[in-house]
Design a protein around this motif. Structure first.
Motif, PDB file in Angstrom:
ATOM      1  N   LEU A   1       0.815  -1.212   0.000  1.00  0.00           N
ATOM      2  CA  LEU A   1       0.000   0.000   0.000  1.00  0.00           C
ATOM      3  C   LEU A   1       0.850   1.264   0.000  1.00  0.00           C
ATOM      4  N   ASP A   2       2.071   1.181   0.533  1.00  0.00           N
ATOM      5  CA  ASP A   2       2.947   2.357   0.596  1.00  0.00           C
ATOM      6  C   ASP A   2       3.435   2.792  -0.770  1.00  0.00           C
ATOM      7  N   PHE A   3       3.445   1.884  -1.741  1.00  0.00           N
ATOM      8  CA  PHE A   3       3.938   2.223  -3.077  1.00  0.00           C
ATOM      9  C   PHE A   3       2.850   1.998  -4.130  1.00  0.00           C
ATOM     10  N   ALA A   4       1.592   2.183  -3.742  1.00  0.00           N
ATOM     11  CA  ALA A   4       0.461   1.980  -4.646  1.00  0.00           C
ATOM     12  C   ALA A   4      -0.208   3.312  -4.954  1.00  0.00           C
ATOM     13  N   GLN A   5      -0.720   3.432  -6.183  1.00  0.00           N
ATOM     14  CA  GLN A   5      -1.476   4.620  -6.546  1.00  0.00           C
ATOM     15  C   GLN A   5      -2.875   4.595  -5.950  1.00  0.00           C
ATOM     16  N   ASP A   6      -3.470   3.429  -5.867  1.00  0.00           N
ATOM     17  CA  ASP A   6      -4.831   3.290  -5.347  1.00  0.00           C
ATOM     18  C   ASP A   6      -4.852   2.168  -4.310  1.00  0.00           C
ATOM     19  N   PRO A   7      -4.466   2.439  -3.075  1.00  0.00           N
ATOM     20  CA  PRO A   7      -4.463   1.377  -2.053  1.00  0.00           C
ATOM     21  C   PRO A   7      -5.845   0.849  -1.731  1.00  0.00           C
ATOM     22  N   HIS A   8      -6.871   1.687  -1.885  1.00  0.00           N
ATOM     23  CA  HIS A   8      -8.235   1.219  -1.627  1.00  0.00           C
ATOM     24  C   HIS A   8      -8.603   0.058  -2.539  1.00  0.00           C
ATOM     25  N   GLN A   9      -8.250   0.161  -3.815  1.00  0.00           N
ATOM     26  CA  GLN A   9      -8.592  -0.880  -4.771  1.00  0.00           C
ATOM     27  C   GLN A   9      -7.874  -2.188  -4.444  1.00  0.00           C
ATOM     28  N   ILE A  10      -6.636  -2.100  -3.991  1.00  0.00           N
ATOM     29  CA  ILE A  10      -5.895  -3.311  -3.623  1.00  0.00           C
ATOM     30  C   ILE A  10      -6.564  -3.991  -2.433  1.00  0.00           C
ATOM     31  N   LEU A  11      -6.957  -3.222  -1.439  1.00  0.00           N
ATOM     32  CA  LEU A  11      -7.627  -3.808  -0.283  1.00  0.00           C
ATOM     33  C   LEU A  11      -8.986  -4.388  -0.654  1.00  0.00           C
TER      34      LEU A  11
ATOM     35  N   GLU B   1      -9.765  -5.727  -3.521  1.00  0.00           N
ATOM     36  CA  GLU B   1      -9.500  -6.975  -4.217  1.00  0.00           C
ATOM     37  C   GLU B   1      -9.096  -8.071  -3.229  1.00  0.00           C
ATOM     38  N   VAL B   2      -8.270  -7.719  -2.259  1.00  0.00           N
ATOM     39  CA  VAL B   2      -7.885  -8.697  -1.241  1.00  0.00           C
ATOM     40  C   VAL B   2      -9.104  -9.163  -0.462  1.00  0.00           C
ATOM     41  N   ASN B   3      -9.980  -8.248  -0.113  1.00  0.00           N
ATOM     42  CA  ASN B   3     -11.196  -8.613   0.609  1.00  0.00           C
ATOM     43  C   ASN B   3     -12.093  -9.511  -0.238  1.00  0.00           C
ATOM     44  N   ARG B   4     -12.118  -9.274  -1.535  1.00  0.00           N
ATOM     45  CA  ARG B   4     -12.970 -10.072  -2.428  1.00  0.00           C
ATOM     46  C   ARG B   4     -12.523 -11.530  -2.486  1.00  0.00           C
ATOM     47  N   VAL B   5     -11.235 -11.770  -2.535  1.00  0.00           N
ATOM     48  CA  VAL B   5     -10.740 -13.133  -2.736  1.00  0.00           C
ATOM     49  C   VAL B   5     -10.584 -13.909  -1.432  1.00  0.00           C
ATOM     50  N   MET B   6     -10.734 -13.256  -0.281  1.00  0.00           N
ATOM     51  CA  MET B   6     -10.471 -13.930   0.980  1.00  0.00           C
ATOM     52  C   MET B   6     -11.708 -14.641   1.506  1.00  0.00           C
ATOM     53  N   MET B   7     -11.449 -15.771   2.142  1.00  0.00           N
ATOM     54  CA  MET B   7     -12.496 -16.548   2.786  1.00  0.00           C
ATOM     55  C   MET B   7     -12.893 -15.898   4.111  1.00  0.00           C
ATOM     56  N   PRO B   8     -14.135 -16.118   4.570  1.00  0.00           N
ATOM     57  CA  PRO B   8     -14.487 -15.689   5.927  1.00  0.00           C
ATOM     58  C   PRO B   8     -13.591 -16.347   6.962  1.00  0.00           C
ATOM     59  N   ASP B   9     -13.208 -15.589   7.978  1.00  0.00           N
ATOM     60  CA  ASP B   9     -12.277 -16.013   9.025  1.00  0.00           C
ATOM     61  C   ASP B   9     -10.854 -16.173   8.510  1.00  0.00           C
ATOM     62  N   GLY B  10     -10.565 -15.655   7.302  1.00  0.00           N
ATOM     63  CA  GLY B  10      -9.203 -15.663   6.794  1.00  0.00           C
ATOM     64  C   GLY B  10      -8.363 -14.577   7.441  1.00  0.00           C
ATOM     65  N   HIS B  11      -7.049 -14.714   7.378  1.00  0.00           N
ATOM     66  CA  HIS B  11      -6.125 -13.785   8.021  1.00  0.00           C
ATOM     67  C   HIS B  11      -5.430 -12.908   6.976  1.00  0.00           C
ATOM     68  N   LEU B  12      -5.276 -11.644   7.330  1.00  0.00           N
ATOM     69  CA  LEU B  12      -4.571 -10.678   6.496  1.00  0.00           C
ATOM     70  C   LEU B  12      -3.440 -10.069   7.314  1.00  0.00           C
ATOM     71  N   ALA B  13      -2.210 -10.193   6.817  1.00  0.00           N
ATOM     72  CA  ALA B  13      -1.034  -9.582   7.443  1.00  0.00           C
ATOM     73  C   ALA B  13      -0.598  -8.407   6.586  1.00  0.00           C
ATOM     74  N   LEU B  14      -0.585  -7.220   7.166  1.00  0.00           N
ATOM     75  CA  LEU B  14      -0.274  -5.998   6.430  1.00  0.00           C
ATOM     76  C   LEU B  14       0.895  -5.295   7.104  1.00  0.00           C
ATOM     77  N   ILE B  15       1.937  -5.000   6.319  1.00  0.00           N
ATOM     78  CA  ILE B  15       3.137  -4.334   6.821  1.00  0.00           C
ATOM     79  C   ILE B  15       3.285  -2.991   6.116  1.00  0.00           C
ATOM     80  N   GLY B  16       3.602  -1.944   6.873  1.00  0.00           N
ATOM     81  CA  GLY B  16       3.744  -0.617   6.280  1.00  0.00           C
ATOM     82  C   GLY B  16       4.684   0.261   7.080  1.00  0.00           C
ATOM     83  N   PHE B  17       5.045   1.402   6.486  1.00  0.00           N
ATOM     84  CA  PHE B  17       5.885   2.392   7.161  1.00  0.00           C
ATOM     85  C   PHE B  17       5.015   3.299   8.017  1.00  0.00           C
ATOM     86  N   ASN B  18       5.502   3.614   9.199  1.00  0.00           N
ATOM     87  CA  ASN B  18       4.775   4.443  10.151  1.00  0.00           C
ATOM     88  C   ASN B  18       5.168   5.907   9.973  1.00  0.00           C
ATOM     89  N   PRO B  19       4.228   6.799   9.590  1.00  0.00           N
ATOM     90  CA  PRO B  19       4.587   8.215   9.430  1.00  0.00           C
ATOM     91  C   PRO B  19       4.917   8.903  10.749  1.00  0.00           C
TER      92      PRO B  19
END
Length: 240
Positions: free
Chosen positions: A101-111, A113-131
């Motif tokens: 997400l830190d190097f994306a033009q549209d981070p909302h769209q990436i999230l 898409e990730v939400n669309r393909v994930m199963m219920p009770d699936g896990h998402l690990a997200l790493i980013g830089f802290n401003p």
């Protein structure tokens, strides 16, 4: 607050070595994800982006691990756009986004898409830089102009958590690490006395944050009311 969608395309890192202190970042992130990955269950794990593709999860119960990226790096995987995942809905049990997400033009769209393909009770690990960290402030210093840290968008952890909550993810774990500016190449020991002190007393100011979310879906079921409304009056037949 800066908008999430931008017309300027940030420079994208194809390997961890292109990031400042990239090797250190990769080792620390992989170590911190080792224990959470043991709690991921299912059949398919998706690693989105070049940096995610280079992370290994040897103790994860999910053995089928697929990488998806732009194909410019050395890591093997499926070549595709991260904003248009060529994956069926509800087919992924765990997903990893390392600085995607830190190097994306549209981070909302990436999230989305990730939400669309994930199963219920699936896990998402997200790493980013802290401003709100030394690294987040160092990106504005006009030094080391070739560093990709200057192109990192650095969304705050609270903002990312808000996006995840809107998509139905429950934050089950969050941590910050590496209290350093990351701009200058130097050896940083993540286990030294200062890092341990900062992790305890200034934990929210770490240069990198890790968020672990679990996708929740509340089923909606129609229930009939237990009471029946009584008529206000009863019509009687007139006697003739």
């Amino acid at each position: 607050m800066k908008p999430a969608l931008t017309s300027k395309k940030p420079r994208y890192p194809n390997t961890w070595q292109e990031l400042p202190s990239g090797e250190l970042l990769q080792n620390v992130v992989a170590e911190r994800l080792l224990e959470p990955s043991r709690q991921w269950f299912g059949y398919h794990l998706l690693k989105v982006g070049q940096l995610s593709a280079e992370l290994c999860f040897p103790d994860c119960p999910i053995k089928h691990q697929v990488s998806l990226h732009n194909g410019l790096g050395s890591a093997p995987g499926v070549k595709a756009k991260t904003r248009q995942l060529p994956i069926l809905e509800r087919s992924i049990d765990a997903c990893v986004l390392a600085f995607e997400l830190d190097f994306a033009q549209d981070p909302h769209q990436i999230l989305r898409e990730v939400n669309r393909v994930m199963m219920p009770d699936g896990h998402l690990a997200l790493i980013g830089f802290n401003p709100m960290s030394l690294a987040g402030l160092a990106k504005y210093i006009p030094l080391r102009g070739d560093s990709l840290l200057h192109d990192a968008r650095c969304f705050s952890m609270m903002r990312i958590k808000d996006w995840m909550n809107l998509l139905g993810f429950e934050i089950i774990q969050e941590q910050c690490l590496l209290h350093t500016e990351l701009l200058f190449e130097r050896q940083v020991n993540p286990d030294n006395k200062f890092q341990r002190w900062a992790s305890h007393y200034c934990r929210w100011f770490g240069s990198v944050y890790i968020l672990i979310g679990k996708k929740r879906e509340i089923p909606l079921s129609l229930q009939k009311p237990k009471w029946a409304p009584k008529p206000a009056f009863i019509a009687k037949q007139a006697n003739i």
